[in-house]
Design an enzyme around this catalytic site. Sequence first.
Site, short mmCIF file in Angstrom:
data_model
loop_
_atom_site.label_atom_id
_atom_site.label_comp_id
_atom_site.label_asym_id
_atom_site.label_seq_id
_atom_site.Cartn_x
_atom_site.Cartn_y
_atom_site.Cartn_z
N GLU A 4 0.82 -1.21 0.00
CA GLU A 4 0.00 0.00 0.00
C GLU A 4 0.86 1.27 0.00
O GLU A 4 0.58 2.21 -0.74
CB GLU A 4 -0.91 -0.02 1.24
N THR A 46 -12.06 7.23 -13.35
CA THR A 46 -11.04 6.77 -12.41
C THR A 46 -11.43 5.45 -11.74
O THR A 46 -10.58 4.78 -11.17
CB THR A 46 -10.72 7.86 -11.37
#
Length: 515
Positions: free
Chosen positions: A378, A504
């Site tokens: 992440e 997106t």
Amino acid sequence: MVRRTAAIAIATLVPFAFAFPHSPPLAPKALNDRRYDSPSTAERAQAVINTFRISWDGYYKYAFPHDELLPVTNDFSDSRNAWGASAVDALSTALVMQQKDIVNQIIEYIPTIDYTTTATEVSLFETTIRYLAGMLSGYDFLTGPLSDLAENKDNVDALLKQSISLANALSYAFETPSGVPWNNLFFNNRSNDGSANGLATVGTLVLEWTRLADLSGNTTYASLAQKGESYLLNPKPASSEPWPGLVGSSINVTTGEFLDASGGWVGGDDSFYEYLIKMFVYDSSRFSTYKDRWVLAADSTIAHLTSHPQPRPDLTFVAYYNGQNLSLISQHLACFDGGNFILGGQVLGKQEYIDYGLSLVAGCHETYIATATGIGPEVFGWDPASVPANQTAFFQKNGFYILNGNYILRPEVIESWYYAFRATGDTKYQDWAWDAYLAINATTHVGSGYSSINDVNVAGGGGFQDFQESFWFAEVLKYCYLIQAEEAEWQVAKDGRNSWVFNTEAHPFKVASSS
Ligand SMILES: *[C@@H]1O[C@H](CO)[C@@H](O)[C@H](O)[C@H]1NC(C)=O
Ligand SMILES: *[C@@H]1O[C@H](CO)[C@@H](O)[C@H](O)[C@H]1NC(C)=O
Ligand SMILES: *[C@@H]1O[C@H](CO)[C@@H](O)[C@H](O)[C@H]1NC(C)=O
Ligand SMILES: *[C@@H]1O[C@H](CO)[C@@H](O)[C@H](O)[C@H]1NC(C)=O
Ligand SMILES: *[C@@H]1O[C@H](CO)[C@@H](O)[C@H](O)[C@H]1NC(C)=O
Ligand SMILES: *[C@@H]1O[C@H](CO)[C@@H](O)[C@H](O)[C@H]1NC(C)=O
């Protein structure tokens, strides 16, 4: 963009105590050995469809019409206002995969949603990119090339009606002195949380609201989003733009002025930059100013944010900035940047941007192949002065260290490989996507679906968070599929002349100039 809570950005970028997995493991052996009898692209595409169906079946059985499946406990959650986020987000993927039964389950359901009420806080941004975009994309497909997949035409018309209903419910967000919207809304009393808005949350509405205006004929939707965006295109004060085109992250809703000068291509900022060039793809005649701002940001990024890790100068990462000071830190979320540079390079006919994008794509690939699971972390860093003690060897070998080892079913790395493949035709990118799919499919599968995991650098993923994000359907599985799938008009063009543009959340819209 990805993405996707805006708040993730700056908070997670400040290095604090994360759990650091122990160093070294190489790419899993299985991935190296498998190459001998690699399946055909058609077999790969079918495998991704199978995963989509497993996820959908688990969701449909245990969670529909709630927002998400909790696959470990066979339970559900409602983190997106309980309007059925996974169903709406899955629609455009079910369409491109031509899963007719699932398409009709979803479009039978959508007319029943009441978008005018919800007990919980509404994010204008998240609601726009998932729900509004999911329905508009479904409408574009079902009134266009995939119209034969709908069993009932009324359900197709309802996609536009429900988009209008949702946008009307959201539109009070724009009633501010500047026209920059509030992001966090309470429908019950038509109020908001009073906080400043963010670059991505203001700058990732314009594609969806413009598409809605063009489809419905009500130009107000476009005017609202474009007015808010105008403050981002003409940033004030001057100090909030440390290099041409690169701006701060936080915006005062009363004045439309930036409150800081820090940012990057990371969560919280990301899809503002993404949409500058995508608006030009959507309609080059109306949005050339947006393209000009993208070119400024792209050139400044290449000139000022490009960074090569000390032990691995062959890798290219993009740094974060505060004023003109850089932090050598990035995120899975930011890995959409390679694909966005490639798209810009194709559309503008500039090889320089394509080559730069390909170098970013390769850097993000390294964050995948370096870990024990074959999945990237992440948050990662590469500042030689800040290497966690137990990752020294890992850093020397791989050129980055892990600051947050979660994987929450994010798409950005695979998304960028998709653009790289479409632009170059190099099958290496299909292989990378297949390897990542196999790793994700093997590591995150649990119970009735697929779950976020704790630690990409522990074999098996270090435990499940019992949450299947809606963007798993919308994005991860769509990009894993499309990179292997046959030609279609909605595939990103090989020559820069696109008939569709992806929002997106990976929902494809028909571009204005081709409709
Ligand atoms: C590495 O160090 C961090 C911080 O001290 C610690 O939390 C983590 O458990 C360590 N990881 C391993 C695998 O030893
Ligand atoms: C167009 O949309 C705006 C914003 O929701 C709304 O206030 C207005 O009534 C709509 N106009 C028409 C003609 O429907
Ligand atoms: C509106 O409702 C929300 C949630 O119920 C509450 O937190 C907020 O304080 C209310 N705002 C106003 C202005 O009444
Ligand atoms: C935004 O600007 C207004 C008007 O100048 C000011 O009153 C308010 O405190 C500012 N808000 C933030 C969060 O800076
Ligand atoms: C940038 O770094 C310099 C030197 O360390 C420092 O004086 C300045 O305050 C920093 N600027 C920002 C915006 O952090
Ligand atoms: C993907 O995971 C599912 C569920 O574990 C499994 O049945 C399937 O064989 C896997 N697909 C591939 C191609 O490994």
